[in-house]
Structures are given as C-alpha cells and as structure tokens.
Design an enzyme around this catalytic site. Structure first.
Site, PDB file in Angstrom:
ATOM      1  N   ASP A 103       0.832  -1.201   0.000  1.00  0.00           N
ATOM      2  CA  ASP A 103       0.000   0.000   0.000  1.00  0.00           C
ATOM      3  C   ASP A 103       0.868   1.253   0.000  1.00  0.00           C
ATOM      4  O   ASP A 103       1.984   1.263   0.514  1.00  0.00           O
ATOM      5  CB  ASP A 103      -0.961   0.006   1.194  1.00  0.00           C
ATOM      6  CG  ASP A 103      -0.239  -0.124   2.532  1.00  0.00           C
ATOM      7  OD1 ASP A 103       0.600  -1.024   2.663  1.00  0.00           O
ATOM      8  OD2 ASP A 103      -0.511   0.681   3.447  1.00  0.00           O
ATOM      9  N   GLU A 168      -0.140  -1.194   5.831  1.00  0.00           N
ATOM     10  CA  GLU A 168       0.930  -0.740   6.717  1.00  0.00           C
ATOM     11  C   GLU A 168       0.798   0.742   7.020  1.00  0.00           C
ATOM     12  O   GLU A 168       1.038   1.178   8.159  1.00  0.00           O
ATOM     13  CB  GLU A 168       2.305  -1.013   6.077  1.00  0.00           C
ATOM     14  CG  GLU A 168       3.489  -0.734   7.003  1.00  0.00           C
ATOM     15  CD  GLU A 168       3.973   0.714   6.986  1.00  0.00           C
ATOM     16  OE1 GLU A 168       4.766   1.083   7.889  1.00  0.00           O
ATOM     17  OE2 GLU A 168       3.564   1.482   6.094  1.00  0.00           O
TER      18      GLU A 168
END
Length: 422
Positions: A103, A168
């Site tokens: 991400d 994350e």
C-alpha cells in the site's frame, strides 16, 4: 560460500534492467488504500514464476479486532488480499521473514508533481512515482534477492518467507494478520527507505484527538464567552513542553543525530463555524511518538497525566474537562540489540558490498517491525533503499543503484543466515 556469493553478484549485475522494469510496473499501479489488488496481483504472479509456495488471503476484520494490537478504521478488506510466498528450505537453517507493504499513501496535490504520480519514469538513474521509495523499491530489492537464489539453483537450509502485506500505512493490519496466521521466523528484514542505514530500533507512534470545550457568544461581546481556540492554544503549549520533557530523558546513542527522537506532532485543528462567533468547540488531532523502550500503554498514561496537570491550573478546564481519544493509526515500537546475530550477518554483507561499515540508527518513524517483534516474537532489522525525505512527498523517487545494492546485501545475508545446503 564465495562461489555462491559471486554467482549472486553476477546475476544481479546482469539483471538490473529486469529489476528496474519490475519496479516500473509496480509503481504504475495505484495501490492506495482500498486499491491494492491490481498491484498485489502482479507480485503474486512474480512469486508464482519463481516457484514459491503461495498463501493468498483476505483479512478478517472481525477476528483481527479481537487482538489488542489491532488498530484500524478500515471498514472492509474485501478484494485486497495479503500475500505470503515461501522459498522452502531443505531443513536445519535459520528462517527469515522479508516483509514489505504494497500500500502507498495518497499522491496529494498533483500539480506539485513534475510527472504523473504513477509514471514510473526513469531520469538520471532515479525512478519516480508514488511508492517508488516507500516501499515498492524495497519490495523489488527483496524479490530480486530471492530470484538471484532461484536463478542460480542455490538451495538454502532455512525458509525464506516473503510477505507483501496491505494496510501498513494505516497501522499494520496486514502484518498483524500474517503473524496471527502463524508466520514467525528466526529473524526479519523490512526494507523501508532507510537510505541504506540499519535500524535495529523502531519508534512507535499513535494518533490522538483532544476535544476542547468553550462557551459560545457573539463576537462583539466575546468577553461573555470562552474561546475554545484560545483554550486549545494552552493545550498545544503544554504538549510542546511535554515533548521536550519526554525527549530530554532519551540518551540512546542511536538517536544522537535525530533532533527530536519521539516527536509530538499537531497535524490538524478544527474549530468555529462563524467569524463573528466565539467558538465553543475545538478539536486537536496529532501523532505521538513512542520510544522503543516503552509501551503504547505507558505513553498513553503519560499523555493523560500531562493533560491532567494542565487542568489543575485552569478553572474552566476543571469544570469542562478535555476529552482525549486514541484513534486511527497506531504502530508498535520495536527494539533489537545492536549486536544481535542478524545485525552481525547483515553488517558483514554490507561491508562486503560497500567496503565500509553501515550507519546504525533508530528509526524516526513507525514500521511493521513493532508487530513482528512484539506480537510475532521475531527479531527485526529495518534496512532498505530509498531516501526517507522523499517518502510521502511529491516527486517521490528512488535511486536505482541503491535498490540493487540493497538487494545484493540482502541476498548475501540470506546465504549466511539461512545457510547454503551444499
């Protein structure tokens, strides 16, 4: 061992274009929150080509919420899976987790970018685009390290566990899910953009919200009201002193070159609805750093005490208490001894490749390392290519040479840590 090291070095030298192309492909995919699936599909296909054993699953938010380390406001993980791909060892060696997140943060104001944020364009040895340095460049360094082993038919005794996780940037739900799925190892490397520095310690952090109450009144008779904005300034001043006090107690040499080891940042303030009215509410939101040696809970307790001390000297705040909330992102702190065997092996490989000793510091930001070490009981070193200063910024980029240097160092570390089966 030298033979295998030379094979890896030669393969990486001959396949730089392959690595750059893979990073371009990944950067050109928008993998902001909720859009990770297309990029993850490319990583899955790459791991399938390498013959790794794949485990692909969607996170179960209901189950994750039961764990005390979970902190995430995402409503659904549907369609955006986690990936763990294992290069199975022959047995007898130490295992290692290579953890990267897929991400990326939003691009921000596109007019600030010189190129399309997802261009992946290469200029003067640098590849540009959102996620290039944080941390798709690190992910490619891991994949190239693994491919250098596979391509040369090098068998390791210990397992190499590659993880491409989601979420994350919002608190680590993807890595937490991998830990709870049973993935542990004798060591772990996270190639966040450290500029090839080694971080055996990671700062934790958490988001806070403080609601300040006032009393509304007409602006012409503002003395009849109590401005929530003015009271919020008292809160901010107290937090600034609190930050100084917390950092004054830190003497760890790994923080020697970091001006504020565990900052308290005010990132957002909202108040008022009308210029001619005294505002009756102000909301302060920010981020509190947590040192590697403390817990999330102890840091929260300190913040609560700080605000309590403020209210002691203010009658209005005594009668109209501040409301402190912990919300959104949270990253657990992590700590590893500087002379841990994993640090020693990584350092040996660094010296072999770079001809000098690495810079060892504590990270100025949170990573998934805290979850791996605290929840997963796996020793973690954060080490990777990319410059921290360009992460989350416009014109994010990575120096491709550094990506290949990191890949070589990590590959050589795998030989030492996991051991070659001869």
């Amino acid at each position: 061992m030298k033979k295998y090291e030379n094979q890896i070095k030669q393969w990486l030298k001959e396949n730089r274009a392959r690595g750059a192309r893979l990073l371009q492909i990944l950067v050109r995919e928008n993998s902001t929150r909720g859009n990770e699936s297309s990029t993850q599909a490319l990583v899955i296909e790459k791991c399938r080509q390498l013959g790794l054993a794949l485990d692909i699953w969607e996170l179960n938010g209901v189950e994750l919420k039961k764990h005390p380390a979970y902190c995430c406001d995402r409503q659904s993980f549907d369609g955006n899976p986690n990936l763990v791909a294992v290069l199975k060892g022959t047995g007898g060696g130490k295992s290692i987790i290579l953890n990267g997140h897929i991400d990326v943060v939003p691009v921000g104001k596109e007019s600030s970018w010189e190129h399309d944020p997802f261009s992946g364009i290469i200029e003067c040895g640098k590849l540009y685009g959102r996620g290039a340095t944080d941390m798709k460049g690190g992910n490619v360094a891991l994949l190239m390290a693994i491919e250098s082993l596979v391509a040369n038919g090098i068998k390791l005794k210990g397992d190499v566990i590659f993880q491409s996780v989601i979420e994350e940037e919002s608190g680590g739900a993807g890595t937490l899910a991998a830990v709870l799925r049973g993935y542990h190892a004798d060591g772990a490397i996270i190639p966040e953009p450290t500029n090839l520095k080694m971080f055996p310690k990671q700062q934790g952090s958490m988001w806070f919200r403080i609601t300040v109450n006032g009393k509304a009144a007409h602006g012409g008779t503002r003395y009849e009201g109590v401005s929530a904005i003015e009271k919020s300034l008292l809160v901010i001043q107290r937090l600034q002193h609190f930050e100084k006090d917390r950092n004054a107690n830190i003497s760890d040499p790994l923080y020697e070159k970091i001006p504020i080891p565990i900052p308290i940042n005010i990132g957002k303030i909202t108040s008022g609805e009308w210029p001619s009215s005294v505002p009756d509410t102000a909301v302060i939101e920010g981020r509190m750093g947590v040192s590697p040696e403390e817990t999330i809970q102890s840091a929260q307790f300190e913040m609560e005490n700080c605000l309590h001390e403020l209210t002691k000297n203010d009658v209005w705040l005594q009668e109209h208490p501040l409301k402190l909330e912990w919300f959104g992102g949270r990253w657990l702190p992590g700590s590893l001894e500087s002379d841990h065997p994993l640090m020693n092996e990584l350092t040996k490989s660094f010296v072999e490749v770079k001809g000098a000793h690495p810079v060892v510091e504590a990270s100025p930001w949170g990573t998934d390392g805290g979850i791996l070490s605290t929840v997963g009981n796996t020793p973690v070193v954060v080490f990777g290519p990319g410059i921290t200063e360009t992460a989350h910024d416009a014109n994010e980029h990575i120096n491709l040479d550094d990506m290949f240097i990191a890949s070589e160092i990590i590959a050589l570390t795998l030989l030492k840590w996991c051991e070659v089966d001869v």
